[in-house]
Scaffold this motif. Structure first.
Motif, PDB file in Angstrom:
ATOM      1  N   ALA A 242       0.835  -1.206   0.000  1.00 28.28           N
ATOM      2  CA  ALA A 242       0.000   0.000   0.000  1.00 28.28           C
ATOM      3  C   ALA A 242       0.866   1.252   0.000  1.00 28.28           C
ATOM      4  CB  ALA A 242      -0.899   0.006   1.231  1.00 28.28           C
ATOM      5  N   THR A 243       0.360   2.254  -0.662  1.00 26.50           N
ATOM      6  CA  THR A 243       0.985   3.572  -0.620  1.00 26.50           C
ATOM      7  C   THR A 243      -0.098   4.576  -0.235  1.00 26.50           C
ATOM      8  OG1 THR A 243       0.521   4.026  -2.949  1.00 26.50           O
ATOM      9  CG2 THR A 243       2.652   3.030  -2.434  1.00 26.50           C
ATOM     10  N   THR A 244       0.338   5.720   0.183  1.00 25.61           N
ATOM     11  CA  THR A 244      -0.605   6.771   0.520  1.00 25.61           C
ATOM     12  C   THR A 244      -0.012   8.109   0.107  1.00 25.61           C
ATOM     13  OG1 THR A 244      -2.060   7.634   2.242  1.00 25.61           O
ATOM     14  CG2 THR A 244       0.209   7.181   2.877  1.00 25.61           C
ATOM     15  N   GLY A 245      -0.849   9.082  -0.010  1.00 27.13           N
ATOM     16  CA  GLY A 245      -0.377  10.412  -0.366  1.00 27.13           C
ATOM     17  C   GLY A 245      -1.522  11.393  -0.369  1.00 27.13           C
ATOM     18  N   GLY A 246      -1.166  12.637  -0.481  1.00 25.98           N
ATOM     19  CA  GLY A 246      -2.192  13.665  -0.490  1.00 25.98           C
ATOM     20  C   GLY A 246      -1.588  15.006  -0.844  1.00 25.98           C
ATOM     21  N   ILE A 247      -2.395  16.014  -0.718  1.00 25.90           N
ATOM     22  CA  ILE A 247      -1.931  17.375  -0.954  1.00 25.90           C
ATOM     23  C   ILE A 247      -2.408  18.257   0.188  1.00 25.90           C
ATOM     24  CG2 ILE A 247      -1.818  17.198  -3.458  1.00 25.90           C
ATOM     25  CD1 ILE A 247      -4.508  18.621  -3.579  1.00 25.90           C
ATOM     26  N   VAL A 248      -1.649  19.294   0.426  1.00 30.57           N
ATOM     27  CA  VAL A 248      -2.014  20.301   1.412  1.00 30.57           C
ATOM     28  C   VAL A 248      -2.248  21.595   0.642  1.00 30.57           C
ATOM     29  CG1 VAL A 248      -1.245  21.578   3.438  1.00 30.57           C
ATOM     30  CG2 VAL A 248      -0.627  19.164   3.196  1.00 30.57           C
ATOM     31  N   ARG A 249      -3.392  22.213   0.897  1.00 30.77           N
ATOM     32  CA  ARG A 249      -3.741  23.480   0.237  1.00 30.77           C
ATOM     33  C   ARG A 249      -3.996  24.547   1.295  1.00 30.77           C
ATOM     34  NH1 ARG A 249      -5.382  22.769  -5.154  1.00 30.77           N
ATOM     35  NH2 ARG A 249      -5.688  20.602  -5.719  1.00 30.77           N
ATOM     36  N   ASN A 250      -3.830  25.802   0.904  1.00 33.85           N
ATOM     37  CA  ASN A 250      -4.141  26.885   1.826  1.00 33.85           C
ATOM     38  C   ASN A 250      -5.629  27.185   1.778  1.00 33.85           C
ATOM     39  OD1 ASN A 250      -4.626  28.526  -0.417  1.00 33.85           O
ATOM     40  ND2 ASN A 250      -2.706  29.626  -0.241  1.00 33.85           N
ATOM     41  N   ARG A 251      -6.056  28.187   2.532  1.00 37.21           N
ATOM     42  CA  ARG A 251      -7.484  28.499   2.620  1.00 37.21           C
ATOM     43  C   ARG A 251      -8.096  28.941   1.296  1.00 37.21           C
ATOM     44  NH1 ARG A 251      -8.292  33.086   6.758  1.00 37.21           N
ATOM     45  NH2 ARG A 251      -6.942  31.722   7.904  1.00 37.21           N
ATOM     46  N   ASN A 252      -7.262  29.347   0.360  1.00 31.02           N
ATOM     47  CA  ASN A 252      -7.747  29.751  -0.960  1.00 31.02           C
ATOM     48  C   ASN A 252      -7.752  28.595  -1.951  1.00 31.02           C
ATOM     49  OD1 ASN A 252      -8.019  32.452  -0.116  1.00 31.02           O
ATOM     50  ND2 ASN A 252      -5.837  32.767  -0.431  1.00 31.02           N
ATOM     51  N   GLY A 253      -7.397  27.410  -1.473  1.00 27.76           N
ATOM     52  CA  GLY A 253      -7.369  26.239  -2.338  1.00 27.76           C
ATOM     53  C   GLY A 253      -6.095  26.102  -3.151  1.00 27.76           C
ATOM     54  N   GLU A 254      -5.105  26.950  -2.858  1.00 26.70           N
ATOM     55  CA  GLU A 254      -3.843  26.902  -3.600  1.00 26.70           C
ATOM     56  C   GLU A 254      -2.927  25.830  -3.014  1.00 26.70           C
ATOM     57  OE1 GLU A 254      -2.962  30.934  -2.678  1.00 26.70           O
ATOM     58  OE2 GLU A 254      -3.784  31.694  -4.551  1.00 26.70           O
ATOM     59  N   TRP A 255      -2.256  25.115  -3.893  1.00 29.32           N
ATOM     60  CA  TRP A 255      -1.372  24.016  -3.523  1.00 29.32           C
ATOM     61  C   TRP A 255      -0.216  24.519  -2.672  1.00 29.32           C
ATOM     62  CZ3 TRP A 255       3.758  22.780  -4.462  1.00 29.32           C
ATOM     63  CH2 TRP A 255       4.114  21.446  -4.292  1.00 29.32           C
ATOM     64  N   ILE A 256       0.058  23.839  -1.557  1.00 31.15           N
ATOM     65  CA  ILE A 256       1.220  24.140  -0.721  1.00 31.15           C
ATOM     66  C   ILE A 256       2.274  23.068  -0.926  1.00 31.15           C
ATOM     67  CG2 ILE A 256       2.086  24.339   1.640  1.00 31.15           C
ATOM     68  CD1 ILE A 256      -0.645  25.473   2.419  1.00 31.15           C
ATOM     69  N   ILE A 257       1.874  21.803  -0.738  1.00 28.36           N
ATOM     70  CA  ILE A 257       2.827  20.695  -0.872  1.00 28.36           C
ATOM     71  C   ILE A 257       2.064  19.398  -1.132  1.00 28.36           C
ATOM     72  CG2 ILE A 257       2.902  20.161   1.595  1.00 28.36           C
ATOM     73  CD1 ILE A 257       5.934  19.651   1.234  1.00 28.36           C
TER      74      ILE A 257
ATOM     75  N   CYS B 118      -1.152  -3.105   4.498  1.00 30.87           N
ATOM     76  CA  CYS B 118      -2.175  -2.582   5.409  1.00 30.87           C
ATOM     77  C   CYS B 118      -3.504  -2.489   4.661  1.00 30.87           C
ATOM     78  CB  CYS B 118      -1.770  -1.230   5.992  1.00 30.87           C
ATOM     79  SG  CYS B 118      -1.724   0.126   4.828  1.00 30.87           S
ATOM     80  N   SER B 119      -4.545  -2.222   5.415  1.00 30.10           N
ATOM     81  CA  SER B 119      -5.874  -2.103   4.812  1.00 30.10           C
ATOM     82  C   SER B 119      -6.041  -0.709   4.197  1.00 30.10           C
ATOM     83  CB  SER B 119      -6.952  -2.322   5.873  1.00 30.10           C
ATOM     84  OG  SER B 119      -6.944  -1.244   6.806  1.00 30.10           O
ATOM     85  N   VAL B 120      -7.070  -0.567   3.384  1.00 24.73           N
ATOM     86  CA  VAL B 120      -7.392   0.746   2.810  1.00 24.73           C
ATOM     87  C   VAL B 120      -7.721   1.726   3.937  1.00 24.73           C
ATOM     88  CG1 VAL B 120      -9.030   2.014   1.377  1.00 24.73           C
ATOM     89  CG2 VAL B 120      -8.182  -0.216   0.621  1.00 24.73           C
ATOM     90  N   PHE B 121      -8.464   1.277   4.932  1.00 25.62           N
ATOM     91  CA  PHE B 121      -8.819   2.112   6.082  1.00 25.62           C
ATOM     92  C   PHE B 121      -7.558   2.632   6.774  1.00 25.62           C
ATOM     93  CE2 PHE B 121      -9.735   2.470  10.649  1.00 25.62           C
ATOM     94  CZ  PHE B 121     -10.742   3.426  10.625  1.00 25.62           C
ATOM     95  N   GLU B 122      -6.609   1.748   7.040  1.00 25.14           N
ATOM     96  CA  GLU B 122      -5.357   2.163   7.684  1.00 25.14           C
ATOM     97  C   GLU B 122      -4.574   3.136   6.804  1.00 25.14           C
ATOM     98  OE1 GLU B 122      -4.193  -1.740  10.328  1.00 25.14           O
ATOM     99  OE2 GLU B 122      -3.971  -1.848   8.145  1.00 25.14           O
ATOM    100  N   ALA B 123      -4.554   2.890   5.508  1.00 23.23           N
ATOM    101  CA  ALA B 123      -3.841   3.785   4.582  1.00 23.23           C
ATOM    102  C   ALA B 123      -4.455   5.183   4.591  1.00 23.23           C
ATOM    103  CB  ALA B 123      -3.855   3.204   3.167  1.00 23.23           C
TER     104      ALA B 123
END
Length: 75
Positions: free
Chosen positions: A2-17, A26-31
């Protein structure tokens, strides 16, 4: 594997990282939980103190909300 990932955006919806990580077995729930934990770690390290978490897992959202309510109601 399993791998996981995401993005963090500011309050204006602009990409931070963006982030990702190999979790192994692991399970999907754990991921999904690891995905949120990793994102929270990143924003805490960057000094943010107000967050909104978005997930595509209703099960994960319910567990987090239930846990938060329990923490708020403790004396």
């Amino acid at each position: 594997m399993a791998t996981t990932g995401g993005i963090v955006r500011n309050r204006n919806g602009e990409w931070i990282i963006g982030f990702n990580r190999l979790l192994g077995s692991c399970s999907v729930f754990e991921a999904k939980l690891w995905e949120i934990l990793d994102g929270l770690g990143i924003i805490i390290d960057r000094g943010y103190d107000h967050v909104r978490i978005q997930t595509d897992s209703l099960e994960v959202a319910k567990v987090i909300q239930k846990s938060h309510r329990r923490d708020v109601t403790r004396p």
